[in-house]
Motif scaffolding. Structure first.
Motif, short mmCIF file in Angstrom:
data_model
loop_
_atom_site.label_atom_id
_atom_site.label_comp_id
_atom_site.label_asym_id
_atom_site.label_seq_id
_atom_site.Cartn_x
_atom_site.Cartn_y
_atom_site.Cartn_z
N SER A 72 46.80 35.42 44.99
CA SER A 72 46.53 36.86 44.89
C SER A 72 45.31 37.13 44.01
O SER A 72 44.49 38.01 44.31
N GLU A 75 42.19 36.25 45.99
CA GLU A 75 41.92 37.28 47.00
C GLU A 75 41.44 38.58 46.36
O GLU A 75 40.55 39.26 46.88
N ALA A 196 45.98 41.59 41.35
CA ALA A 196 46.61 40.30 41.66
C ALA A 196 48.10 40.33 41.29
O ALA A 196 48.94 39.81 42.02
N ASP A 199 49.99 42.44 43.85
CA ASP A 199 50.13 41.70 45.10
C ASP A 199 51.17 40.59 44.97
O ASP A 199 51.98 40.35 45.88
N ALA A 200 51.14 39.89 43.81
CA ALA A 200 52.10 38.79 43.61
C ALA A 200 53.52 39.33 43.56
O ALA A 200 54.44 38.73 44.14
N SER A 203 54.79 40.31 46.91
CA SER A 203 55.14 39.12 47.71
C SER A 203 56.37 38.41 47.17
O SER A 203 57.10 37.75 47.92
#
Length: 517
Positions: A72, A75, A196, A199-200, A203
Motif C-alpha cells: 500500500s 502504491e 497507505a 489502504d492497508a 484490505s
C-alpha cells in the motif's frame, strides 16, 4: 471325637474362602480428581492444536499486515508521484499558453510527448533544478493548496525529490520550461503514510473477518474430530465392575483404534480372571456342602444320644454353628450366581444382544412376595412379629403388577430383605412390605435398630456386618440385593423407618425402584 477336628478344618477353609471373596468383591479404588500437576503432565491435544493454530494465525496476520502496508505504501507513493506529474503538467501547459504571444491555446490539447519535446527541459538539465540559495514558489496539494516559498540550502535537481520545508518533509516535482520558467508542485510525505495506512486497513479488515471465521470453523472441526474420543471416554466411564463387554464403535478413528483394542484386551483378561475367581468360589462352596452336610448329619445323630447337659449344650452350639455355615455357603453361591448373571446382562446390553437377551423378563409381584413370605414365615411366627403387605389390593392393571425382572431374581431380593427384617426386628416387632405398583417401587420397613447413616454405604459390601447388634448373620444379604437390583438398572436406598424415634430404635426402610433416566 472327630467332629470338632473336622469342624475346625472346615472353619479355617471358610475363613480362607471369605478372605478371597472379600478381596475379589472389593470395589476398585477410584482415581483422585485431576490436579493441576496431573493436567500439566497430560496436556490436551485439542488445546495444543488450538494454541498452535492461534500462533500460526497471529504470525500470518503480522506477516500479511506488513506485506499489505508495504504494498500500500509503494502504491500510495506512486500515486502521489502520478498526481504531482498531472498537476505539474496542467500548470506547465497553462504557463506556456499565457506566456506565448499570441496565447498558444493549442498547447492545452497537445500530445504529452510533443509537449515535452517542444516546451520542457530534460530533468538532467541544470536549468530545470533549483540552485542553492535561489528562491522558488512551490504550489502545494495540501488543504487549500496555498503556495510556499522555498530557498533550499542545497541544489535540488529537476524531477522528483524529497525536501524539507518548514520542518516538514515534502515530495516535490520540478519541471523546467524552455521559456526560462519553472513549475514546482509538492505534497506532504505524511499523506502517503496516511493513504497507505487506510489502504492497508481496508484490505486487512476482510482478512481479520475471514481469520475469525476460520478460527470458529477450526474449533468446530476440532470438536467434531474429537467427538469419538469424548464418546469413548463416556463409554468407558459408564462401565461398572460387572460390565466387561468390549467397546465397539464404528466412529472411532483408526488412530485411536489400537488403544481401544488394548482396552478391550484388558477387559477380556479381567473378565477371564473374574470368571476364574467366580468358578473358584463356586467350586469351593460346592465342595464345602458335602462336609457340612456330613457334619450336620453327625451332629443330628449325636444329639439323639444320651448326653450330659454340658455335652448336649455343646452339641446344640455345634449344630447352630453348622447351620450358620450352611447358610453362609448357600448365600455365597447365590451371590456369585447373581454377580455372574449381572456380568452377563451388562455384556449383552453393551454388545450385540441376542434375541433371547432382548426379550424383557416379567415377574408377578404378588407371586414373588408369596414365595418369599412362605420361606420367612417360620421366623416371623417364632418371634411373633406383626407382618403386613400393603398396596397389592390397589386397583392396578395387570401390567402394573409385573416388574421387568425375572421371577427368581425378584424372589431372591424379597426373601433377603424379609430375612434381614425378621432377623433384626426384636420379638413382638412389626414388618411392613409396601408396593407402589404404578411406580414399580417396593419398600420393606421394620422396627429393628436400623443402620446409622455413616455405615449405609458399607453394608452393601460382602461380609460386612454392623457391629453391636447382637444378631448373627452372613453379611451377604444386602450385597445380593444390590447386585441383582443393579443388574436390571434398579437402585437400592436405605432410610430410617421412624426418623423421630430414639437411637437404636429407628428401624430400617429398604426401597428398591427403577433408576430415573
Amino acid at each position: 471325637m472327630k467332629i470338632p477336628h473336622a469342624f475346625r478344618a472346615l472353619k479355617d477353609r471358610l475363613k480362607d474362602c471369605r478372605a478371597r471373596v472379600a478381596e475379589a468383591s472389593a470395589p476398585p479404588a477410584q482415581p483422585a480428581s485431576g490436579t493441576a500437576n496431573e493436567r500439566k503432565a497430560h496436556p490436551s491435544l485439542v488445546r495444543r492444536a488450538a494454541r498452535l493454530s492461534a500462533g500460526l494465525v497471529a504470525l500470518f496476520l503480522v506477516f500479511s499486515s506488513a506485506v499489505l502496508f508495504a504494498v500500500s505504501y509503494h502504491e500510495a507513493a506512486e500515486h502521489q508521484d502520478d498526481v504531482l506529474e498531472e498537476t505539474a503538467g496542467i500548470l506547465a501547459r497553462t504557463n506556456v499558453v499565457f506566456r506565448e504571444t499570441p496565447p498558444a491555446f493549442e498547447v492545452l490539447y497537445m500530445d504529452d510527448d510533443d509537449f515535452e519535446e517542444r516546451y520542457l527541459l530534460d530533468d538532467s538539465d541544470p536549468r530545470a533544478g533549483v540552485a542553492q540559495g535561489d528562491e522558488i514558489l512551490v504550489n502545494t496539494l495540501h488543504k487549500s493548496g496555498r503556495a510556499l516559498r522555498l530557498r533550499p540550502a542545497y541544489d535540488i535537481p529537476g524531477g522528483h525529490s524529497t525536501v524539507e520545508i518548514g520542518g516538514e518533509r515534502w515530495r516535490i516535482l520540478l519541471l523546467g520550461l524552455k521559456n526560462g520558467h519553472r513549475v514546482a508542485v509538492a505534497q506532504k510525505t505524511d499523506d502517503v503514510w496516511e493513504e497507505a495506512l487506510n489502504d492497508a486497513l481496508s484490505s486487512a479488515i476482510p482478512i481479520l473477518l475471514f481469520t475469525g471465521l476460520l478460527g470458529l470453523t477450526l474449533g468446530w472441526v476440532l470438536k467434531r474430530m474429537t467427538a469419538p474420543v469424548r464418546s469413548l471416554r463416556e463409554t468407558l466411564a459408564a462401565k461398572t465392575g460387572e460390565d466387561l463387554a468390549p467397546v465397539v464403535d464404528e466412529a472411532i478413528p483408526s488412530e485411536i483404534q489400537p488403544l481401544v483394542d488394548a482396552v478391550n484386551g484388558l477387559l477380556s483378561r479381567v473378565g477371564e480372571l473374574r470368571e476364574r475367581e467366580a468358578r473358584f468360589v463356586a467350586d469351593a462352596a460346592h465342595e464345602l456342602r458335602s462336609p457340612l452336610a456330613a457334619l450336620s448329619l453327625q451332629a443330628e445323630r449325636l444329639s439323639k444320644e444320651q448326653l450330659s447337659p454340658a455335652a448336649r449344650e455343646r452339641v446344640d452350639n455345634l449344630r447352630r454353628v453348622i447351620d450358620r455355615a450352611v447358610r453362609q455357603v448357600n448365600q455365597l453361591l447365590v451371590l456369585k450366581r447373581a454377580q455372574a448373571s449381572a456380568t452377563g446382562a451388562a455384556s449383552a446390553a453393551s454388545g450385540a444382544a441376542s434375541a433371547d437377551a432382548a426379550a424383557a423378563p416379567a415377574a408377578d409381584i404378588a407371586a414373588a412376595i408369596g414365595r418369599a413370605v412362605e420361606d420367612v414365615w417360620p421366623d416371623i411366627e417364632r418371634k411373633r412379629l406383626e407382618f403386613e403387605v400393603e398396596g397389592l389390593d390397589d386397583d392396578a392393571s395387570d401390567d402394573d403388577r409385573l416388574l421387568p425382572i425375572s421371577e427368581d431374581d425378584l424372589f431372591t431380593i424379597l426373601r433377603n430383605l424379609l430375612e434381614n427384617a425378621a432377623r433384626y426386628t426384636p420379638e413382638g416387632g412389626a414388618i411392613r412390605l409396601r408396593c407402589e405398583l404404578g411406580r414399580k417401587r417396593i419398600t420393606v420397613r421394620d422396627t429393628g435398630p436400623g443402620i446409622a447413616s455413616e455405615e449405609r454405604g458399607r453394608v452393601f459390601d460382602p461380609f460386612y456386618r454392623v457391629l453391636g447388634t447382637g444378631v448373627t448373620g452372613t453379611g451377604l444379604g444386602l450385597a445380593i440385593v444390590k447386585t441383582l437390583a443393579e443388574k436390571y438398572g434398579w437402585r437400592v436406598t436405605l432410610a430410617d423407618a421412624a426418623p423421630t424415634a430414639a437411637p437404636g430404635a429407628k428401624g430400617l426402610a429398604v426401597t428398591i425402584e427403577p433408576c430415573e433416566d
